[in-house]
Design a protein around this motif. Sequence first.
Motif, PDB file in Angstrom:
ATOM      1  N   GLY A   6      14.135 -25.686 -16.307  1.00 31.86           N
ATOM      2  CA  GLY A   6      12.710 -25.876 -16.789  1.00 31.86           C
ATOM      3  C   GLY A   6      12.004 -26.219 -15.454  1.00 31.86           C
ATOM      4  N   ASP A  18       4.586 -27.867 -19.035  1.00 29.11           N
ATOM      5  CA  ASP A  18       6.173 -27.736 -19.259  1.00 29.11           C
ATOM      6  C   ASP A  18       6.525 -26.339 -19.565  1.00 29.11           C
ATOM      7  OD1 ASP A  18       6.556 -30.969 -18.105  1.00 29.11           O
ATOM      8  OD2 ASP A  18       5.560 -30.789 -20.893  1.00 29.11           O
ATOM      9  N   GLY A  20      10.537 -23.983 -20.190  1.00 27.37           N
ATOM     10  CA  GLY A  20      11.921 -23.494 -20.237  1.00 27.37           C
ATOM     11  C   GLY A  20      12.784 -22.767 -20.436  1.00 27.37           C
TER      12      GLY A  20
END
Length: 60
Positions: A6, A18, A20
């Motif tokens: 990630g 973010d 991932g």
Amino acid sequence: IVLAGGLSWTPREDLTIDAGYQHLFFDDAPIDKVGSSGDRLVGEFDNAADIVSVGLNWRF
């Protein structure tokens, strides 16, 4: 077996992005089935899964 990674990026003080990725490895699954008409399916399934995620965190 699981392979994952990630990243996190903060372009501004109040914003974080973010991301991932995860890949799941499964054992191959054998199949040997006979249908109602007498047909037969014999083989093996190659199993795996990919998971992708993206998140946004906005602080106010």
